[in-house]
Scaffold this motif. Structure first.
Motif, PDB file in Angstrom:
ATOM      1  N   VAL A  16       0.827  -1.196   0.000  1.00 18.90           N
ATOM      2  CA  VAL A  16       0.000   0.000   0.000  1.00 18.90           C
ATOM      3  C   VAL A  16       0.867   1.254   0.000  1.00 18.90           C
ATOM      4  O   VAL A  16       1.943   1.283   0.591  1.00 18.90           O
ATOM      5  N   VAL A  17       0.367   2.268  -0.676  1.00 21.76           N
ATOM      6  CA  VAL A  17       0.940   3.611  -0.592  1.00 21.76           C
ATOM      7  C   VAL A  17      -0.040   4.451   0.221  1.00 21.76           C
ATOM      8  O   VAL A  17      -1.198   4.632  -0.180  1.00 21.76           O
ATOM      9  N   PHE A  18       0.412   4.925   1.370  1.00 20.36           N
ATOM     10  CA  PHE A  18      -0.398   5.777   2.243  1.00 20.36           C
ATOM     11  C   PHE A  18      -0.011   7.211   1.928  1.00 20.36           C
ATOM     12  O   PHE A  18       1.084   7.661   2.243  1.00 20.36           O
ATOM     13  N   PHE A  19      -0.921   7.933   1.285  1.00 23.37           N
ATOM     14  CA  PHE A  19      -0.626   9.198   0.627  1.00 23.37           C
ATOM     15  C   PHE A  19      -1.235  10.357   1.422  1.00 23.37           C
ATOM     16  O   PHE A  19      -2.451  10.424   1.600  1.00 23.37           O
ATOM     17  N   LEU A  20      -0.387  11.296   1.851  1.00 22.62           N
ATOM     18  CA  LEU A  20      -0.827  12.494   2.561  1.00 22.62           C
ATOM     19  C   LEU A  20      -0.621  13.691   1.642  1.00 22.62           C
ATOM     20  O   LEU A  20       0.516  14.042   1.306  1.00 22.62           O
ATOM     21  N   HIS A  21      -1.716  14.316   1.243  1.00 24.43           N
ATOM     22  CA  HIS A  21      -1.646  15.316   0.171  1.00 24.43           C
ATOM     23  C   HIS A  21      -1.335  16.716   0.692  1.00 24.43           C
ATOM     24  O   HIS A  21      -1.044  16.921   1.868  1.00 24.43           O
ATOM     25  N   GLY A  22      -1.394  17.684  -0.216  1.00 22.34           N
ATOM     26  CA  GLY A  22      -0.999  19.049   0.077  1.00 22.34           C
ATOM     27  C   GLY A  22      -2.071  19.863   0.789  1.00 22.34           C
ATOM     28  O   GLY A  22      -3.084  19.314   1.253  1.00 22.34           O
ATOM     29  N   ASN A  23      -1.877  21.163   0.847  1.00 27.75           N
ATOM     30  CA  ASN A  23      -2.686  22.024   1.710  1.00 27.75           C
ATOM     31  C   ASN A  23      -3.883  22.652   1.020  1.00 27.75           C
ATOM     32  O   ASN A  23      -4.510  23.568   1.577  1.00 27.75           O
ATOM     33  N   ALA A  24      -4.228  22.199  -0.176  1.00 26.06           N
ATOM     34  CA  ALA A  24      -5.353  22.795  -0.888  1.00 26.06           C
ATOM     35  C   ALA A  24      -6.142  21.701  -1.618  1.00 26.06           C
ATOM     36  O   ALA A  24      -5.626  20.620  -1.897  1.00 26.06           O
ATOM     37  N   GLY A  25      -7.412  22.020  -1.909  1.00 25.83           N
ATOM     38  CA  GLY A  25      -8.236  21.127  -2.708  1.00 25.83           C
ATOM     39  C   GLY A  25      -8.930  20.061  -1.893  1.00 25.83           C
ATOM     40  O   GLY A  25      -9.351  20.258  -0.761  1.00 25.83           O
ATOM     41  N   ASN A  26      -9.023  18.864  -2.469  1.00 23.85           N
ATOM     42  CA  ASN A  26      -9.653  17.724  -1.813  1.00 23.85           C
ATOM     43  C   ASN A  26      -9.354  16.468  -2.622  1.00 23.85           C
ATOM     44  O   ASN A  26      -8.636  16.511  -3.625  1.00 23.85           O
ATOM     45  N   LEU A  27      -9.916  15.355  -2.184  1.00 25.57           N
ATOM     46  CA  LEU A  27      -9.644  14.078  -2.839  1.00 25.57           C
ATOM     47  C   LEU A  27     -10.106  14.045  -4.290  1.00 25.57           C
ATOM     48  O   LEU A  27      -9.574  13.263  -5.081  1.00 25.57           O
ATOM     49  N   GLN A  28     -11.096  14.860  -4.628  1.00 21.97           N
ATOM     50  CA  GLN A  28     -11.570  14.886  -6.008  1.00 21.97           C
ATOM     51  C   GLN A  28     -10.413  15.175  -6.966  1.00 21.97           C
ATOM     52  O   GLN A  28     -10.310  14.579  -8.036  1.00 21.97           O
TER      53      GLN A  28
ATOM     54  N   TYR B  28       0.189  -1.683  -6.473  1.00 23.77           N
ATOM     55  CA  TYR B  28      -0.016  -1.209  -5.099  1.00 23.77           C
ATOM     56  C   TYR B  28      -1.438  -0.697  -4.896  1.00 23.77           C
ATOM     57  O   TYR B  28      -2.036  -0.103  -5.797  1.00 23.77           O
ATOM     58  N   ASP B  29      -1.944  -0.901  -3.690  1.00 20.89           N
ATOM     59  CA  ASP B  29      -3.137  -0.203  -3.254  1.00 20.89           C
ATOM     60  C   ASP B  29      -2.757   1.236  -2.891  1.00 20.89           C
ATOM     61  O   ASP B  29      -1.580   1.556  -2.697  1.00 20.89           O
ATOM     62  N   LEU B  30      -3.778   2.079  -2.769  1.00 19.39           N
ATOM     63  CA  LEU B  30      -3.559   3.486  -2.442  1.00 19.39           C
ATOM     64  C   LEU B  30      -4.593   3.916  -1.416  1.00 19.39           C
ATOM     65  O   LEU B  30      -5.799   3.700  -1.616  1.00 19.39           O
ATOM     66  N   VAL B  31      -4.129   4.488  -0.324  1.00 20.65           N
ATOM     67  CA  VAL B  31      -5.020   5.030   0.718  1.00 20.65           C
ATOM     68  C   VAL B  31      -4.715   6.514   0.850  1.00 20.65           C
ATOM     69  O   VAL B  31      -3.560   6.902   1.038  1.00 20.65           O
ATOM     70  N   MET B  32      -5.774   7.336   0.758  1.00 22.38           N
ATOM     71  CA  MET B  32      -5.572   8.781   0.829  1.00 22.38           C
ATOM     72  C   MET B  32      -6.718   9.421   1.618  1.00 22.38           C
ATOM     73  O   MET B  32      -7.874   9.319   1.229  1.00 22.38           O
TER      74      MET B  32
ATOM     75  N   VAL C  39      -6.112   0.973   8.593  1.00 17.74           N
ATOM     76  CA  VAL C  39      -5.762   0.140   7.437  1.00 17.74           C
ATOM     77  C   VAL C  39      -4.492  -0.673   7.641  1.00 17.74           C
ATOM     78  O   VAL C  39      -4.216  -1.599   6.867  1.00 17.74           O
ATOM     79  N   ALA C  40      -3.712  -0.345   8.655  1.00 16.66           N
ATOM     80  CA  ALA C  40      -2.383  -0.960   8.809  1.00 16.66           C
ATOM     81  C   ALA C  40      -2.441  -2.476   8.874  1.00 16.66           C
ATOM     82  O   ALA C  40      -1.610  -3.170   8.259  1.00 16.66           O
ATOM     83  N   ALA C  41      -3.404  -3.029   9.604  1.00 11.30           N
ATOM     84  CA  ALA C  41      -3.453  -4.475   9.796  1.00 11.30           C
ATOM     85  C   ALA C  41      -3.657  -5.216   8.487  1.00 11.30           C
ATOM     86  O   ALA C  41      -3.178  -6.352   8.324  1.00 11.30           O
ATOM     87  N   GLN C  42      -4.325  -4.596   7.525  1.00  9.43           N
ATOM     88  CA  GLN C  42      -4.584  -5.250   6.240  1.00  9.43           C
ATOM     89  C   GLN C  42      -3.299  -5.483   5.452  1.00  9.43           C
ATOM     90  O   GLN C  42      -3.276  -6.319   4.538  1.00  9.43           O
TER      91      GLN C  42
ATOM     92  N   ARG D 219       3.103  -7.156   3.987  1.00  9.49           N
ATOM     93  CA  ARG D 219       3.244  -6.627   2.628  1.00  9.49           C
ATOM     94  C   ARG D 219       3.988  -5.293   2.679  1.00  9.49           C
ATOM     95  O   ARG D 219       4.298  -4.775   3.739  1.00  9.49           O
ATOM     96  N   LYS D 220       4.286  -4.736   1.533  1.00  7.11           N
ATOM     97  CA  LYS D 220       5.075  -3.520   1.457  1.00  7.11           C
ATOM     98  C   LYS D 220       4.252  -2.305   1.892  1.00  7.11           C
ATOM     99  O   LYS D 220       3.084  -2.163   1.507  1.00  7.11           O
ATOM    100  N   VAL D 221       4.887  -1.459   2.678  1.00  7.50           N
ATOM    101  CA  VAL D 221       4.245  -0.231   3.149  1.00  7.50           C
ATOM    102  C   VAL D 221       5.081   0.964   2.697  1.00  7.50           C
ATOM    103  O   VAL D 221       6.280   1.035   2.995  1.00  7.50           O
ATOM    104  N   VAL D 222       4.438   1.866   1.973  1.00  8.39           N
ATOM    105  CA  VAL D 222       5.085   3.088   1.498  1.00  8.39           C
ATOM    106  C   VAL D 222       4.335   4.279   2.072  1.00  8.39           C
ATOM    107  O   VAL D 222       3.113   4.404   1.881  1.00  8.39           O
TER     108      VAL D 222
END
Length: 274
Positions: free
Chosen positions: A78-90, A104-108, A138-141, A145-148
């Motif tokens: 999984v890639v656990f993605f923390l985004h920037g200071n503007a906008g939203n997930l859209q 990879y899966d992606l969690v944001m 989500v960590a237990a899932q 496996r690889k964690v990024v």
């Protein structure tokens, strides 16, 4: 100089100091409006359309966070993605195909007040606790496996701190990717507002302090022509962690770095090498 002129000058100086104090007080209490630019979405707005992308919520004290999760059988990690200071997930969750192709899966998550997340950001500790809460869901899932951990701009300080915490627990990420990283939010703010004392900022977010305590590989990615977080932040972080891998994306600026083939090829190789 006459006594009356001295009095006038002292009164002017006193007035200027009083105004400065009022401005500082305003910045102390309302600095979130200068640091974060969320774009809210209606609660019934549908973010996920593909069948392998799930909309989740994570309850935290005083808010409910909106999270998108690209989840497929057989993913390498999984890639656990923390985004920037503007906008939203859209806008931020727009490159799912890249992670599908990489295996990879992606969690944001969206921060408080961003997108469909409720509440509003009120402190740095709140931001950090929210990130921990989403990761713990989500960590237990992904055990075995690889964690990024991936941070972009604002998210780099949060990702670096989470990577340090996981390292201290003996569960370091397999890779920490920091894209457009700052040495600290305080240092970055000083470049734009040099007249504001550093202690006033309630969001220090000290990437530089966390880097040496991260176990495992770190990839630092920066746009060559970044006009917001200038490349000297990258240079300082390289000094702090000489063993970090570095990718400077030629010709790119802060907001278009992710569109560069150099960036995509570099990230693809880094994920494939795990």
């Amino acid at each position: 100089m006459s006594k009356s002129l001295w009095i006038v000058l002292l009164q002017l100086a006193g007035g200027a100091l009083a105004c400065y104090g009022l401005v500082l007080a305003f910045l102390w209490w309302r600095q979130e409006s200068m640091l974060f630019y969320p774009v809210p979405l209606p609660a019934d707005h549908r973010l996920a359309t593909a069948p392998d992308i799930v909309e989740r919520t994570v309850d935290v004290p005083g808010a409910r966070l909106s999270v998108l999760h690209l989840q497929r059988p057989g993913a390498r990690g999984v890639v656990f993605f923390l985004h920037g200071n503007a906008g939203n997930l859209q806008g931020w969750f727009s490159n799912a195909d890249f992670y599908r192709d990489a295996g990879y899966d992606l969690v944001m998550p969206d921060y408080r007040g961003f997108g469909k997340s409720t509440g509003r950001i009120g402190s740095a500790s709140e931001l950090r606790e929210d990130v921990r809460a989403v990761w713990s869901q989500v960590a237990a899932q992904y055990r075995g496996r690889k964690v990024v951990l991936y941070g972009r701009s604002l998210g780099t300080g949060l990702a670096a701190e989470l990577a340090q915490e996981l390292s201290a627990r003996g569960q370091p990420p397999d890779l920490t990717v920091l894209v457009s990283a700052y040495t600290s939010f305080r240092a970055l703010a000083a470049e734009f507002y040099p007249w504001v004392p550093g202690w006033l900022l309630r969001y220090p977010l000290e990437t530089e302090a966390h880097l040496p305590r991260i176990a495992g590989p770190v990839l630092l990615v920066h746009a060559e022509k970044d006009s917001l977080i200038r490349v000297h932040h990258l240079q300082r972080l390289r000094q702090v962690l000489p063993g970090a891998r570095v990718l400077v994306v030629p010709g790119a600026d802060h907001n278009d770095l992710h569109e560069s083939p150099v960036y995509r090829d570099g990230l693809r190789r880094a994920l494939g090498a795990l």
